[in-house]
Every structure is written in structure tokens, then in C-alpha cells.
Design an enzyme around this catalytic site. Sequence first.
Site, PDB file in Angstrom:
ATOM      1  N   GLY A 291       0.018   4.376   0.166  1.00  0.00           N
ATOM      2  CA  GLY A 291      -0.424   5.364   1.164  1.00  0.00           C
ATOM      3  C   GLY A 291       0.255   5.103   2.498  1.00  0.00           C
ATOM      4  CE  LYS A 292      -2.018  -0.367   5.669  1.00  0.00           C
ATOM      5  NZ  LYS A 292      -1.995  -1.765   6.101  1.00  0.00           N
TER       6      LYS A 292
ATOM      7  CG  ASP B 139      -1.201  -7.152  10.587  1.00  0.00           C
ATOM      8  OD1 ASP B 139      -0.231  -7.290   9.826  1.00  0.00           O
ATOM      9  OD2 ASP B 139      -2.251  -7.828  10.531  1.00  0.00           O
TER      10      ASP B 139
ATOM     11  CG  ASN C  77      -1.845   1.056   1.396  1.00  0.00           C
ATOM     12  OD1 ASN C  77      -1.538   2.191   1.043  1.00  0.00           O
ATOM     13  ND2 ASN C  77      -3.011   0.753   1.923  1.00  0.00           N
TER      14      ASN C  77
ATOM     15  NE  ARG D 267      -3.719   2.873   8.399  1.00  0.00           N
ATOM     16  CZ  ARG D 267      -4.744   2.045   8.411  1.00  0.00           C
ATOM     17  NH1 ARG D 267      -4.572   0.770   8.674  1.00  0.00           N
ATOM     18  NH2 ARG D 267      -5.968   2.460   8.172  1.00  0.00           N
TER      19      ARG D 267
ATOM     20  CE  LYS E 267      -9.339   6.028   8.580  1.00  0.00           C
ATOM     21  NZ  LYS E 267      -9.328   4.990   7.579  1.00  0.00           N
TER      22      LYS E 267
ATOM     23  N   GLY F 176     -12.520   0.005   3.664  1.00  0.00           N
ATOM     24  CA  GLY F 176     -12.889  -0.980   4.676  1.00  0.00           C
ATOM     25  C   GLY F 176     -14.157  -0.601   5.431  1.00  0.00           C
ATOM     26  CG  PHE F 177     -14.960  -2.642   8.754  1.00  0.00           C
ATOM     27  CD1 PHE F 177     -16.115  -3.385   8.554  1.00  0.00           C
ATOM     28  CD2 PHE F 177     -13.739  -3.311   8.733  1.00  0.00           C
ATOM     29  CE1 PHE F 177     -16.064  -4.760   8.372  1.00  0.00           C
ATOM     30  CE2 PHE F 177     -13.665  -4.684   8.549  1.00  0.00           C
ATOM     31  CZ  PHE F 177     -14.841  -5.414   8.363  1.00  0.00           C
ATOM     32  CG  ASP F 178     -12.649   4.322   6.880  1.00  0.00           C
ATOM     33  OD1 ASP F 178     -12.351   3.986   8.036  1.00  0.00           O
ATOM     34  OD2 ASP F 178     -11.808   4.696   6.040  1.00  0.00           O
TER      35      ASP F 178
END
Length: 222
Positions: free
Chosen positions: A13-14, A73, A11, A204, A198, A158-160
Amino acid sequence: MSTVIWFLTGNKGKLAEAADHLSPLGFEVRQLNLPDGTIVEPQHDSLEDVAIAKLEQAKQYLPEGETHVMVEDAGLFVAPLDGFPGIYSSYAFKTIGYQGILRLLDHLQSEDPVQAASLRSASFQAVAALWDGENIILGTGSCPGAISTVPSGEEGFGFDPVFIPLDLDDLGQPLPPGTYGVTSTHGATFGTVSMEIKQKFSHRRRALDRLVAELSGDNQEL
Ligand code: IMP
């Protein structure tokens, strides 16, 4: 010459976020991008154990002469589901999706938003783990909040769209449900806010902040 940290992630972005945190400390962050399936997703009870098991595997793919490798993770832990999906969040997202989580919580409703937030309490959690050639250094981060009753917004991933974070005080600490803070989504889900907002809540970012504090020998509460 700066030390290179090889970050195991697909990723970008990460990768950019980690570089942003670690370059001021004199580290250069490079992507360790391995083909899918190279690293086996281990079955453990905690994010820490999963991250450590991935680090152990990742070490062997470090380029010749390199020493530092990092993994990260994260997952969604829903209190009334005893922490499910937790370490299985990627799999749960691919299978039942956030709609499945809403179905599992369907019996937990309240007209009162404060009571609803307590009944449907959840948190995002993250672990960043670094092997420095000798030791494993861990940083953990959490973002407490609640699962909404309906999805909203198309931002994030994801769950956002079903996660409403607790407001934060001026030190960035989460406040009890129903308490208004200087940093707030005003009861809206992460799906409705920009990346910039966010980030202020991000599990993270907090995990990386703690890792950085450990690395620089400053491990006071963040
Ligand atoms: P990962 O370890 O960062 O890949 O996260 C595992 C899974 O947890 C993702 O596939 C998402 O379903 C969920 N997740 C982790 N962090 C977030 C987040 O910030 N927003 C929404 N879902 C997340």
C-alpha cells in the site's frame, strides 16, 4: 530514462502511494524488500533520526549501479503522555495495543467533546527520507487530532480505531477542536472511515507531498 527510487518497505500500500506521488516527477518507484531483521530498528529520539539511521543502513542494499533509496517512518504522539508512544508506536501497538493507550488516558475524561479533545490531544506524524546518491532529503507530515474514549470501527490499521482527526479547512489545514471544516469525520475515528477519506488527512501523504516539493524545488508550505 527515469531515475529509480528504491523504497525500503514491506508494505505494498505504501509502495503504491509513493509511486503515485513520485512518478509524475519522472521517478520510478521500486520496492526494496529486505528480509525481516536485515535493517536494525535504531533507538533515537525523533522520527527524523530513526529514518536517517535506516537510510544509512539501506544504502548498502541498493542494487549495483543504483543511487536513490527512500524510507518512511510514522508514529502516534499523545500529548498528555509527553509524546508516547511516538517512535515506539509499532512496539507499543504490539504490546499494550490501543486498549493500553485508552487505559493510560482513562483519568482524562470530559462530557464536553471540545474539552475532551483538548485533554486527549494527539497526532500522527510521518517522515519520508530520500538518499539521492549525494544528499538526504526529508519530508515531514502531521495529522493532529485526539484519542477517543472508546474504540470504534474496523477500517485501517494500528491506532486508527481510537484516533479522531481534527477537521480541515478548504486548504486542507487543521482547525481548532470543536470547529467544523469542509473535510470532517464528524467526530468519528479513522477506524470508521474509508481509506479515501483517511487519505485527505494522512500524515504519510503530507510527508510525501513535502518530499516531492523539496525534490521539485518548490518548498512552500503545503
Ligand atoms: P510505520 O512507521 O508506518 O510502520 O508506523 C509505526 C506504527 O505507528 C504502526 O505500527 C502503527 O501502530 C502506528 N501508525 C502509524 N501510522 C498510522 C496510521 O495511519 N494509523 C494507525 N496507526 C498508525
